[in-house]
Scaffold this motif. Sequence first.
Motif, PDB file in Angstrom:
ATOM      1  N   GLN A 134      61.801  54.076  -6.415  1.00  0.00           N
ATOM      2  CA  GLN A 134      60.775  53.749  -5.430  1.00  0.00           C
ATOM      3  C   GLN A 134      61.477  53.339  -4.154  1.00  0.00           C
ATOM      4  O   GLN A 134      62.275  52.392  -4.154  1.00  0.00           O
ATOM      5  N   MET A 135      61.176  54.036  -3.079  1.00  0.00           N
ATOM      6  CA  MET A 135      61.839  53.780  -1.795  1.00  0.00           C
ATOM      7  C   MET A 135      60.795  53.344  -0.774  1.00  0.00           C
ATOM      8  O   MET A 135      59.891  54.116  -0.444  1.00  0.00           O
ATOM      9  N   ASN A 136      60.916  52.124  -0.325  1.00  0.00           N
ATOM     10  CA  ASN A 136      59.998  51.569   0.668  1.00  0.00           C
ATOM     11  C   ASN A 136      60.735  51.273   1.957  1.00  0.00           C
ATOM     12  O   ASN A 136      61.976  51.207   1.990  1.00  0.00           O
ATOM     13  N   SER A 137      59.973  51.080   3.010  1.00  0.00           N
ATOM     14  CA  SER A 137      60.555  50.750   4.323  1.00  0.00           C
ATOM     15  C   SER A 137      61.695  51.711   4.673  1.00  0.00           C
ATOM     16  O   SER A 137      62.786  51.289   5.081  1.00  0.00           O
ATOM     17  N   LEU A 138      61.415  52.978   4.529  1.00  0.00           N
ATOM     18  CA  LEU A 138      62.458  53.985   4.742  1.00  0.00           C
ATOM     19  C   LEU A 138      62.904  54.017   6.193  1.00  0.00           C
ATOM     20  O   LEU A 138      62.105  53.799   7.124  1.00  0.00           O
ATOM     21  N   LYS A 139      64.185  54.303   6.362  1.00  0.00           N
ATOM     22  CA  LYS A 139      64.800  54.364   7.683  1.00  0.00           C
ATOM     23  C   LYS A 139      65.392  55.759   7.888  1.00  0.00           C
ATOM     24  O   LYS A 139      65.722  56.447   6.911  1.00  0.00           O
ATOM     25  N   VAL A 171      73.418  54.798  -4.939  1.00  0.00           N
ATOM     26  CA  VAL A 171      72.319  54.025  -4.373  1.00  0.00           C
ATOM     27  C   VAL A 171      71.835  52.958  -5.347  1.00  0.00           C
ATOM     28  O   VAL A 171      71.635  51.804  -4.972  1.00  0.00           O
ATOM     29  N   ALA A 172      71.621  53.352  -6.592  1.00  0.00           N
ATOM     30  CA  ALA A 172      71.100  52.416  -7.576  1.00  0.00           C
ATOM     31  C   ALA A 172      71.403  52.940  -8.968  1.00  0.00           C
ATOM     32  O   ALA A 172      71.488  54.160  -9.166  1.00  0.00           O
ATOM     33  N   TYR A 207      72.247  47.777  -6.924  1.00  0.00           N
ATOM     34  CA  TYR A 207      71.864  48.541  -5.737  1.00  0.00           C
ATOM     35  C   TYR A 207      72.961  48.492  -4.684  1.00  0.00           C
ATOM     36  O   TYR A 207      73.690  47.501  -4.560  1.00  0.00           O
ATOM     37  N   ALA A 208      73.020  49.554  -3.895  1.00  0.00           N
ATOM     38  CA  ALA A 208      73.882  49.518  -2.726  1.00  0.00           C
ATOM     39  C   ALA A 208      73.318  48.497  -1.749  1.00  0.00           C
ATOM     40  O   ALA A 208      72.104  48.312  -1.657  1.00  0.00           O
ATOM     41  N   ASP A 209      74.198  47.838  -1.015  1.00  0.00           N
ATOM     42  CA  ASP A 209      73.735  46.828  -0.056  1.00  0.00           C
ATOM     43  C   ASP A 209      72.750  47.411   0.945  1.00  0.00           C
ATOM     44  O   ASP A 209      71.827  46.728   1.394  1.00  0.00           O
ATOM     45  N   SER A 210      72.934  48.667   1.287  1.00  0.00           N
ATOM     46  CA  SER A 210      72.101  49.298   2.307  1.00  0.00           C
ATOM     47  C   SER A 210      70.652  49.487   1.870  1.00  0.00           C
ATOM     48  O   SER A 210      69.785  49.723   2.717  1.00  0.00           O
ATOM     49  N   VAL A 211      70.377  49.374   0.563  1.00  0.00           N
ATOM     50  CA  VAL A 211      69.008  49.610   0.095  1.00  0.00           C
ATOM     51  C   VAL A 211      68.414  48.401  -0.623  1.00  0.00           C
ATOM     52  O   VAL A 211      67.242  48.438  -1.009  1.00  0.00           O
ATOM     53  N   LYS A 212      69.183  47.352  -0.775  1.00  0.00           N
ATOM     54  CA  LYS A 212      68.676  46.172  -1.483  1.00  0.00           C
ATOM     55  C   LYS A 212      67.423  45.639  -0.812  1.00  0.00           C
ATOM     56  O   LYS A 212      67.348  45.531   0.406  1.00  0.00           O
ATOM     57  N   GLY A 213      66.444  45.320  -1.640  1.00  0.00           N
ATOM     58  CA  GLY A 213      65.183  44.804  -1.120  1.00  0.00           C
ATOM     59  C   GLY A 213      64.200  45.878  -0.680  1.00  0.00           C
ATOM     60  O   GLY A 213      63.036  45.592  -0.418  1.00  0.00           O
TER      61      GLY A 213
END
Length: 115
Positions: free
Chosen positions: A81-86, A48-49, A59-65
């Motif tokens: 730190q994980m924001n805007s979780l899906k 992931v990072a 970072y993995a593309d899936s979590v960038k930003g």
Amino acid sequence: QVQLVESGGGFVQAGGSLRLSCVTSRSIFSLNAMGWSRQAPGRQRELVAFISRDDNTKYADSVKGRFTIARDNAKNTVYLQMNSLKPEDTAVYYCLALLSNREYSGQGTQVTVSS
């Protein structure tokens, strides 16, 4: 040897945030890099990072930003730190450490994101 202890996982609704922590048994300065990977049921483990000794991050593309890796050298701790979780972020998250070309992993912490 490097022992890693993760914390901070849990259950969160989509759009929410969580912060994972990982404490190392060695000084962070002695490690080549630290990072986080994750594994969802039926899927391969995904990096992931990571953050290198000289603070380069990737970072993995899936979590960038959305995800940010950081460390506190004084506490020998690395954070995610994980924001805007899906919902697709649902997985067991593992802390990683790289020392002398050998990779160490923690026990993992579960992150569950509901839709």
